[in-house]
Design an enzyme around this catalytic site. Structure first.
Site, PDB file in Angstrom:
ATOM      1  N   HIS A 242       0.831  -1.229   0.000  1.00  0.00           N
ATOM      2  CA  HIS A 242       0.000   0.000   0.000  1.00  0.00           C
ATOM      3  C   HIS A 242       0.854   1.264   0.000  1.00  0.00           C
ATOM      4  O   HIS A 242       0.556   2.219   0.715  1.00  0.00           O
ATOM      5  CB  HIS A 242      -0.923  -0.014   1.227  1.00  0.00           C
ATOM      6  CG  HIS A 242      -2.060  -0.995   1.126  1.00  0.00           C
ATOM      7  ND1 HIS A 242      -3.269  -0.673   0.552  1.00  0.00           N
ATOM      8  CD2 HIS A 242      -2.166  -2.290   1.532  1.00  0.00           C
ATOM      9  CE1 HIS A 242      -4.077  -1.740   0.603  1.00  0.00           C
ATOM     10  NE2 HIS A 242      -3.435  -2.728   1.192  1.00  0.00           N
ATOM     11  N   ASP A 305      -0.930  -4.882   5.967  1.00  0.00           N
ATOM     12  CA  ASP A 305      -1.958  -5.645   5.250  1.00  0.00           C
ATOM     13  C   ASP A 305      -1.618  -5.810   3.770  1.00  0.00           C
ATOM     14  O   ASP A 305      -0.965  -4.956   3.172  1.00  0.00           O
ATOM     15  CB  ASP A 305      -3.315  -4.936   5.380  1.00  0.00           C
ATOM     16  CG  ASP A 305      -3.294  -3.528   4.783  1.00  0.00           C
ATOM     17  OD1 ASP A 305      -4.190  -3.208   4.001  1.00  0.00           O
ATOM     18  OD2 ASP A 305      -2.342  -2.783   5.090  1.00  0.00           O
ATOM     19  N   GLU A 306      -2.074  -6.947   3.195  1.00  0.00           N
ATOM     20  CA  GLU A 306      -2.076  -7.174   1.746  1.00  0.00           C
ATOM     21  C   GLU A 306      -0.726  -6.880   1.096  1.00  0.00           C
ATOM     22  O   GLU A 306      -0.658  -6.264   0.037  1.00  0.00           O
ATOM     23  CB  GLU A 306      -3.172  -6.318   1.109  1.00  0.00           C
ATOM     24  CG  GLU A 306      -4.560  -6.686   1.644  1.00  0.00           C
ATOM     25  CD  GLU A 306      -5.657  -5.815   1.092  1.00  0.00           C
ATOM     26  OE1 GLU A 306      -6.696  -6.350   0.690  1.00  0.00           O
ATOM     27  OE2 GLU A 306      -5.477  -4.591   1.052  1.00  0.00           O
ATOM     28  N   ALA A 307       0.352  -7.359   1.724  1.00  0.00           N
ATOM     29  CA  ALA A 307       1.697  -7.127   1.166  1.00  0.00           C
ATOM     30  C   ALA A 307       2.002  -8.208   0.132  1.00  0.00           C
ATOM     31  O   ALA A 307       2.984  -8.947   0.224  1.00  0.00           O
ATOM     32  CB  ALA A 307       2.731  -7.128   2.286  1.00  0.00           C
TER      33      ALA A 307
END
Ligand code: IFG
Length: 496
Positions: A242, A305-307
């Protein structure tokens, strides 16, 4: 008309109505305050609110409650079992007495008094009579962390919008504002020595609009405003994923050395900091260090998150370093639950937010390690950015649709977390589809008060059929506040 003591949201710990004990605010009413500077700031806040609504002078005087019509705010000599956020509120024909051990409790008691008054109190020179139902309330929160997360990265929102949201969440005794300051589409906080983070990274947003950012003084203004409503700001710098806005600003933060273009879509998982490069940690230390210096609260959020574009071993290395940097600046790290899968030295004391209900609890099971505190923000219950139903224009769908009932009817102890490790609950509002304050209010109301009640009230008070009646009674207040709530068909709203 005045609310009954039992109509309050969040439901108090105990309510003891006294039908013969109503109190009327009139032109002779005075406000008495005692116990120190926080009694002063809370009584000034309450006086301003009540003067604006009633038009009465309502002078504030130091000292304990005196004869005559008095609203007394008293710090000290409180029931210690109620903690800093709890309070007692006693209403009788001659007086309203709010007593607490600390400013937070006094403020929460004042917010309860506000809800006991007719909605007309919210508008200038509203029509009385200003009757407060008689009786006694003893109250304290169930969990210490009752959060609302606001994403100002996908779409940027002004200081005024953020302050309005703080007032709205404080109505329901929410005490944490988790501010999602950075993401692929925008970097929203000025960092000294890294001017392109905002000059470039703050120059756009989802859909290609002008974006924006907070100067460090504006951030301090938000933090101070939140503190005056006993809301702690938890700022988030999301990483190692992100991060497209930061990479577009500083190519040296990429592994390739080439800056990606600015991104205005709503995909996730495509960006990553370059974990192996020392500049990454100089960047992180400068950013987190400056943020820590401007943040009086104990927490700094580092995302995690969401790496999906960060190699697993790099992810572990990044989280370990980021947690260390936060600790080096005297704060405790908060992150999305994936980051708690990283083995951390015991005693680190991090807070992990469980969010991804599409992984059948996997990320929660790995997060519950020895001393990780868990904040429950289940996507399919607490994410206010989900559509209400298939007809809702705004909002996302990955975990929804989320009805008002769905957002209310869940129990934090039903998750695989030892009861003692539950720090609280949080309602995230990501802004991919939101551009105005009205959009924020449409998604947050009427679902946010239900999550606030889960975080504050005893489980025994939890019942949708009675709650939905109390929720309906909030509408006149929201209308008086010009709060643009969604008139969900699930609730029998009073005639407008
Ligand atoms: N998941 C992403 C957010 C946002 C969200 C929208 C988290 C922790 C979906 N990460 O929630 O960036 O896109 O509901």
């Amino acid at each position: 008309m005045a609310a009954n003591l039992g109509d309050i949201i969040p439901a108090p710990l105990s309510v003891d109505p006294d039908p013969g004990g109503d109190f009327t605010i009139d032109s002779a009413t005075v406000i008495a305050r005692s116990g120190g500077s926080e009694a002063t700031s809370v009584s000034d806040w309450l006086a301003e609110l009540l003067r604006h609504g009633t038009g009465f002078a309502l002078p504030v005087a130091a000292g304990a409650a005196r004869a005559g019509s008095v609203i007394a705010l008293e710090l000290g000599d409180a029931d210690s079992s109620l903690g800093d956020e709890g309070y007692t509120l006693a209403v009788s024909p001659g007086s309203v007495v709010i007593r607490a051990a600390a400013g937070a409790g006094l403020f929460h008691g004042a917010e309860t008094l506000r809800q006991l008054l007719p909605a007309g109190i919210e508008t200038a020179g509203g029509r009385g009579p200003w009757i407060v139902s008689g009786g006694k309330i003893v109250d304290r929160p169930r969990y210490p962390w009752r959060g609302a997360m606001l994403d100002v990265a996908r779409h940027f929102f002004s200081v005024a919008d953020v302050e309005r949201y703080i007032d709205e969440i404080a109505l329901y005794k929410i005490n944490v504002l988790h501010l999602h300051l950075t993401d692929d589409q925008g970097w929203r906080i000025a960092i000294s020595g890294w001017p392109r983070l905002t000059a470039v990274g703050g120059s756009t947003e989802v859909g290609g609009g002008a974006g924006g950012y907070y100067t460090q003084d504006q951030y301090r203004q938000i933090v101070a405003y939140a503190a005056s409503r006993y809301v702690t700001v938890v700022p988030e710098i999301d990483g190692p994923g992100h991060v497209n806005a930061a990479l577009a600003a500083y190519p040296e933060l990429t592994c390739s050395g080439t800056a990606p273009p600015l991104y205005t879509g709503i995909e996730v998982g495509f960006s990553s900091l370059c974990v192996g490069k020392p500049v990454t940690y100089r960047f992180l230390d400068d950013v987190l260090g400056q943020l820590a210096a401007m943040t009086p609260g104990p927490y700094i959020a580092i995302g995690g998150d969401e790496a999906k574009s960060t190699p697993p071993e790099d992810y572990v290395a990044f989280i370990e370093k980021a947690v260390q940097i936060v600790a080096a600046h005297g704060k405790t790290a908060v992150g999305w639950s994936e980051m708690a899968a990283v083995p951390l030295p015991s005693g680190t004391g991090i807070v992990a937010e469980y969010w991804d209900t599409s992984d059948n609890g996997e990320s929660l099971r790995t997060a519950v390690q020895d001393d990780v505190r868990i904040v429950l923000a289940p996507g399919n219950r607490a994410y206010l950015d989900q559509k209400y139903d298939d007809n809702t224009t705004l909002g996302l769908v990955w975990a929804g649709p989320t009805s008002v009932e769905t957002a209310y009817d869940w129990d934090p102890t039903s998750y695989e977390v030892p009861a003692g490790q539950v720090e609280g609950v949080e309602a995230p509002l990501f802004s991919e589809t939101l551009t105005t304050m009205s959009d924020i209010e449409q998604m947050a109301f009427p679902r946010l008060p239900g999550i606030a009640e889960i975080g504050w009230s005893p489980q025994s008070t939890h019942d949708w059929s009675s709650y939905r009646l109390r929720l309906a009674a909030q509408a006149p207040r929201w209308e008086a506040m010009n709060l643009d709530f969604y008139r969900s068909p699930e609730v029998s709203w009073p005639a407008g």
